[in-house]
Structures are given as structure tokens and as C-alpha cells.
Design a protein around this motif. Structure first.
Motif, PDB file in Angstrom:
ATOM      1  N   ASN A  18       0.827  -1.208   0.000  1.00  0.00           N
ATOM      2  CA  ASN A  18       0.000   0.000   0.000  1.00  0.00           C
ATOM      3  C   ASN A  18       0.860   1.256   0.000  1.00  0.00           C
ATOM      4  OD1 ASN A  18      -2.273  -1.610   0.035  1.00  0.00           O
ATOM      5  ND2 ASN A  18      -2.645  -1.356   2.223  1.00  0.00           N
ATOM      6  N   LYS A  19       1.954   1.245   0.769  1.00  0.00           N
ATOM      7  CA  LYS A  19       2.856   2.400   0.811  1.00  0.00           C
ATOM      8  C   LYS A  19       3.532   2.607  -0.550  1.00  0.00           C
ATOM      9  CE  LYS A  19       3.757   2.187   5.760  1.00  0.00           C
ATOM     10  NZ  LYS A  19       3.182   3.449   6.162  1.00  0.00           N
ATOM     11  N   ILE A  20       3.905   1.524  -1.200  1.00  0.00           N
ATOM     12  CA  ILE A  20       4.507   1.620  -2.538  1.00  0.00           C
ATOM     13  C   ILE A  20       3.479   2.183  -3.519  1.00  0.00           C
ATOM     14  CG2 ILE A  20       5.472   0.310  -4.478  1.00  0.00           C
ATOM     15  CD1 ILE A  20       6.601  -1.661  -2.319  1.00  0.00           C
ATOM     16  N   ASN A  21       2.255   1.656  -3.474  1.00  0.00           N
ATOM     17  CA  ASN A  21       1.194   2.160  -4.355  1.00  0.00           C
ATOM     18  C   ASN A  21       0.934   3.642  -4.124  1.00  0.00           C
ATOM     19  OD1 ASN A  21       0.433   0.003  -6.026  1.00  0.00           O
ATOM     20  ND2 ASN A  21      -0.806  -0.904  -4.408  1.00  0.00           N
ATOM     21  N   GLU A  22       0.950   4.062  -2.875  1.00  0.00           N
ATOM     22  CA  GLU A  22       0.738   5.475  -2.548  1.00  0.00           C
ATOM     23  C   GLU A  22       1.834   6.343  -3.154  1.00  0.00           C
ATOM     24  OE1 GLU A  22       1.032   8.084   1.479  1.00  0.00           O
ATOM     25  OE2 GLU A  22      -0.158   6.254   1.596  1.00  0.00           O
ATOM     26  N   ALA A  23       3.075   5.888  -3.040  1.00  0.00           N
ATOM     27  CA  ALA A  23       4.199   6.640  -3.607  1.00  0.00           C
ATOM     28  C   ALA A  23       4.100   6.704  -5.127  1.00  0.00           C
ATOM     29  CB  ALA A  23       5.526   6.010  -3.176  1.00  0.00           C
ATOM     30  N   ILE A  24       3.692   5.608  -5.754  1.00  0.00           N
ATOM     31  CA  ILE A  24       3.519   5.583  -7.208  1.00  0.00           C
ATOM     32  C   ILE A  24       2.431   6.573  -7.603  1.00  0.00           C
ATOM     33  CG2 ILE A  24       2.734   4.196  -9.178  1.00  0.00           C
ATOM     34  CD1 ILE A  24       3.987   1.745  -7.715  1.00  0.00           C
ATOM     35  N   GLN A  25       1.324   6.530  -6.887  1.00  0.00           N
ATOM     36  CA  GLN A  25       0.197   7.411  -7.188  1.00  0.00           C
ATOM     37  C   GLN A  25       0.597   8.878  -7.048  1.00  0.00           C
ATOM     38  OE1 GLN A  25      -3.263   7.033  -4.590  1.00  0.00           O
ATOM     39  NE2 GLN A  25      -4.519   6.836  -6.434  1.00  0.00           N
ATOM     40  N   GLN A  26       1.335   9.199  -5.999  1.00  0.00           N
ATOM     41  CA  GLN A  26       1.771  10.572  -5.779  1.00  0.00           C
ATOM     42  C   GLN A  26       2.763  11.027  -6.844  1.00  0.00           C
ATOM     43  OE1 GLN A  26       3.202  10.664  -1.756  1.00  0.00           O
ATOM     44  NE2 GLN A  26       1.142  10.727  -0.887  1.00  0.00           N
ATOM     45  N   GLU A  39       6.350  -5.130  -4.273  1.00  0.00           N
ATOM     46  CA  GLU A  39       6.584  -5.615  -2.905  1.00  0.00           C
ATOM     47  C   GLU A  39       6.982  -7.077  -2.935  1.00  0.00           C
ATOM     48  OE1 GLU A  39       5.991  -7.834   0.611  1.00  0.00           O
ATOM     49  OE2 GLU A  39       4.709  -8.069  -1.140  1.00  0.00           O
ATOM     50  N   ASN A  40       6.317  -7.865  -3.769  1.00  0.00           N
ATOM     51  CA  ASN A  40       6.641  -9.285  -3.855  1.00  0.00           C
ATOM     52  C   ASN A  40       8.068  -9.490  -4.344  1.00  0.00           C
ATOM     53  OD1 ASN A  40       5.713 -12.068  -3.590  1.00  0.00           O
ATOM     54  ND2 ASN A  40       6.010 -12.147  -5.807  1.00  0.00           N
ATOM     55  N   ASP A  41       8.502  -8.659  -5.281  1.00  0.00           N
ATOM     56  CA  ASP A  41       9.878  -8.730  -5.766  1.00  0.00           C
ATOM     57  C   ASP A  41      10.856  -8.426  -4.625  1.00  0.00           C
ATOM     58  OD1 ASP A  41      11.846  -9.079  -7.843  1.00  0.00           O
ATOM     59  OD2 ASP A  41      12.078  -6.894  -7.856  1.00  0.00           O
ATOM     60  N   CYS A  42      10.549  -7.395  -3.843  1.00  0.00           N
ATOM     61  CA  CYS A  42      11.391  -7.052  -2.685  1.00  0.00           C
ATOM     62  C   CYS A  42      11.442  -8.221  -1.706  1.00  0.00           C
ATOM     63  CB  CYS A  42      10.838  -5.815  -1.960  1.00  0.00           C
ATOM     64  SG  CYS A  42      10.939  -4.290  -2.881  1.00  0.00           S
ATOM     65  N   VAL A  56      12.182  -1.882   0.038  1.00  0.00           N
ATOM     66  CA  VAL A  56      10.914  -1.150  -0.018  1.00  0.00           C
ATOM     67  C   VAL A  56      11.173   0.349   0.110  1.00  0.00           C
ATOM     68  CG1 VAL A  56       8.714  -0.749   1.169  1.00  0.00           C
ATOM     69  CG2 VAL A  56       9.521  -3.093   0.807  1.00  0.00           C
ATOM     70  N   ALA A  57      12.052   0.729   1.034  1.00  0.00           N
ATOM     71  CA  ALA A  57      12.362   2.150   1.238  1.00  0.00           C
ATOM     72  C   ALA A  57      12.966   2.767  -0.016  1.00  0.00           C
ATOM     73  CB  ALA A  57      13.311   2.316   2.422  1.00  0.00           C
ATOM     74  N   ARG A  58      13.847   2.039  -0.682  1.00  0.00           N
ATOM     75  CA  ARG A  58      14.455   2.560  -1.915  1.00  0.00           C
ATOM     76  C   ARG A  58      13.400   2.818  -2.987  1.00  0.00           C
ATOM     77  NH1 ARG A  58      18.946  -1.696  -1.655  1.00  0.00           N
ATOM     78  NH2 ARG A  58      20.260  -0.766  -0.078  1.00  0.00           N
ATOM     79  N   LEU A  59      12.440   1.909  -3.093  1.00  0.00           N
ATOM     80  CA  LEU A  59      11.363   2.115  -4.064  1.00  0.00           C
ATOM     81  C   LEU A  59      10.571   3.379  -3.737  1.00  0.00           C
ATOM     82  CD1 LEU A  59       9.776  -1.416  -4.615  1.00  0.00           C
ATOM     83  CD2 LEU A  59      10.812   0.045  -6.340  1.00  0.00           C
ATOM     84  N   ILE A  60      10.202   3.516  -2.477  1.00  0.00           N
ATOM     85  CA  ILE A  60       9.400   4.670  -2.071  1.00  0.00           C
ATOM     86  C   ILE A  60      10.176   5.964  -2.280  1.00  0.00           C
ATOM     87  CG2 ILE A  60       8.344   5.793  -0.067  1.00  0.00           C
ATOM     88  CD1 ILE A  60       7.576   2.921   0.880  1.00  0.00           C
ATOM     89  N   GLY A  90      21.169   5.812   5.700  1.00  0.00           N
ATOM     90  CA  GLY A  90      20.213   6.044   6.750  1.00  0.00           C
ATOM     91  C   GLY A  90      18.775   6.017   6.256  1.00  0.00           C
ATOM     92  N   MET A  91      18.403   4.951   5.567  1.00  0.00           N
ATOM     93  CA  MET A  91      17.053   4.842   5.046  1.00  0.00           C
ATOM     94  C   MET A  91      16.028   4.880   6.173  1.00  0.00           C
ATOM     95  SD  MET A  91      16.673   4.593   1.902  1.00  0.00           S
ATOM     96  CE  MET A  91      17.688   4.492   0.499  1.00  0.00           C
ATOM     97  N   PRO A  92      14.956   5.653   6.006  1.00  0.00           N
ATOM     98  CA  PRO A  92      13.910   5.674   7.022  1.00  0.00           C
ATOM     99  C   PRO A  92      13.134   4.370   7.014  1.00  0.00           C
ATOM    100  CG  PRO A  92      13.233   6.934   5.117  1.00  0.00           C
ATOM    101  CD  PRO A  92      14.658   6.512   4.891  1.00  0.00           C
ATOM    102  N   ASP A  93      12.549   4.029   8.128  1.00  0.00           N
ATOM    103  CA  ASP A  93      11.734   2.826   8.216  1.00  0.00           C
ATOM    104  C   ASP A  93      10.398   3.136   7.581  1.00  0.00           C
ATOM    105  OD1 ASP A  93      10.643   0.700  10.979  1.00  0.00           O
ATOM    106  OD2 ASP A  93      10.270   0.592   8.851  1.00  0.00           O
ATOM    107  N   PRO A  94      10.054   2.513   6.429  1.00  0.00           N
ATOM    108  CA  PRO A  94       8.807   2.832   5.753  1.00  0.00           C
ATOM    109  C   PRO A  94       7.579   2.392   6.549  1.00  0.00           C
ATOM    110  CG  PRO A  94       9.866   1.004   4.662  1.00  0.00           C
ATOM    111  CD  PRO A  94      10.827   1.522   5.711  1.00  0.00           C
ATOM    112  N   ALA A  95       7.771   1.578   7.566  1.00  0.00           N
ATOM    113  CA  ALA A  95       6.644   1.106   8.365  1.00  0.00           C
ATOM    114  C   ALA A  95       6.189   2.152   9.356  1.00  0.00           C
ATOM    115  CB  ALA A  95       7.011  -0.182   9.093  1.00  0.00           C
ATOM    116  N   SER A  96       6.985   3.202   9.566  1.00  0.00           N
ATOM    117  CA  SER A  96       6.608   4.197  10.568  1.00  0.00           C
ATOM    118  C   SER A  96       5.718   5.253   9.980  1.00  0.00           C
ATOM    119  CB  SER A  96       7.839   4.839  11.169  1.00  0.00           C
ATOM    120  OG  SER A  96       8.648   5.416  10.172  1.00  0.00           O
TER     121      SER A  96
END
Length: 96
Positions: A18-26, A39-42, A56-60, A90-96
Motif C-alpha cells: 500500500n505504501k509503494i502504491n501510494e508513492a507511485i500514485q503521488q 513488494e513481492n519482488d522485494c 521497499v524504502a528505496r522504491l518509495i 540512513g534509510m527511514p523505516d517505511p513502516a513508521s
């Protein structure tokens, strides 16, 4: 106690998709793959939770960077010097 394999749960993985989709949409991009496929590839590449979250963070970050290149007024906190945004430390945690 937190399950060390909670990152492998369907709910956690769906939240990352969902976070990846949101970033793509934005970003405004039209892609042949959706966030779930990315996400499945990751997930299939990762051997550890940290590695998975890094992918995942790199994609976002990449899609957010594409958005800032498309809309220069949205560059606050973005990488403006043209480097690959996925290579920042220092990639941020995309889960936060």
C-alpha cells in the motif's frame, strides 16, 4: 513479545504494498507493475527484515524523487543534486 518474522506476515506485506502504491500514485507515473508486484519482488529478494525494508524504502524514495522532479515546488527534503535517491544512507523505516 514481538515475532521476529512479523515482516513476513500477509498484513505487514500488504501495508508495504500500500505504501509503494501510494508513492507511485503521488508520483503521477503510469507503470506496468503495481505496488503488490513490486513488494513481492522485494520480499523474494530479501533474506532479512532489514534487507526487505531497505528494498521497499528505496522504491518509495525513488518514486518520491520522481514526484519532486516532476513538481519542483515539492523538493523539501529531497535529493536535489541529481544523485540516485535510492543510494542515500540512513534509510527511514517505511513502516513508521
Amino acid at each position: 513479545m514481538v515475532d521476529v518474522n512479523s515482516w513476513k506476515s500477509p498484513n505487514f506485506r500488504q501495508s508495504m504494498a500500500n505504501k509503494i502504491n501510494e508513492a507511485i500514485q503521488q508520483s503521477g507515473l503510469t507503470l506496468s507493475e503495481n505496488g503488490l508486484e513490486m513488494e513481492n519482488d522485494c520480499f523474494t529478494r530479501a533474506r532479512t527484515k532489514d534487507e526487505y525494508l531497505g528494498y521497499v524504502a528505496r522504491l518509495i524514495v525513488h518514486f518520491r524523487g520522481m514526484n519532486s522532479k516532476k513538481n519542483p515546488e515539492n523538493v523539501a527534503g529531497s535529493n536535489q543534486d541529481g544523485d540516485n535517491p535510492g543510494q542515500q544512507g540512513g534509510m527511514p523505516d517505511p513502516a513508521s
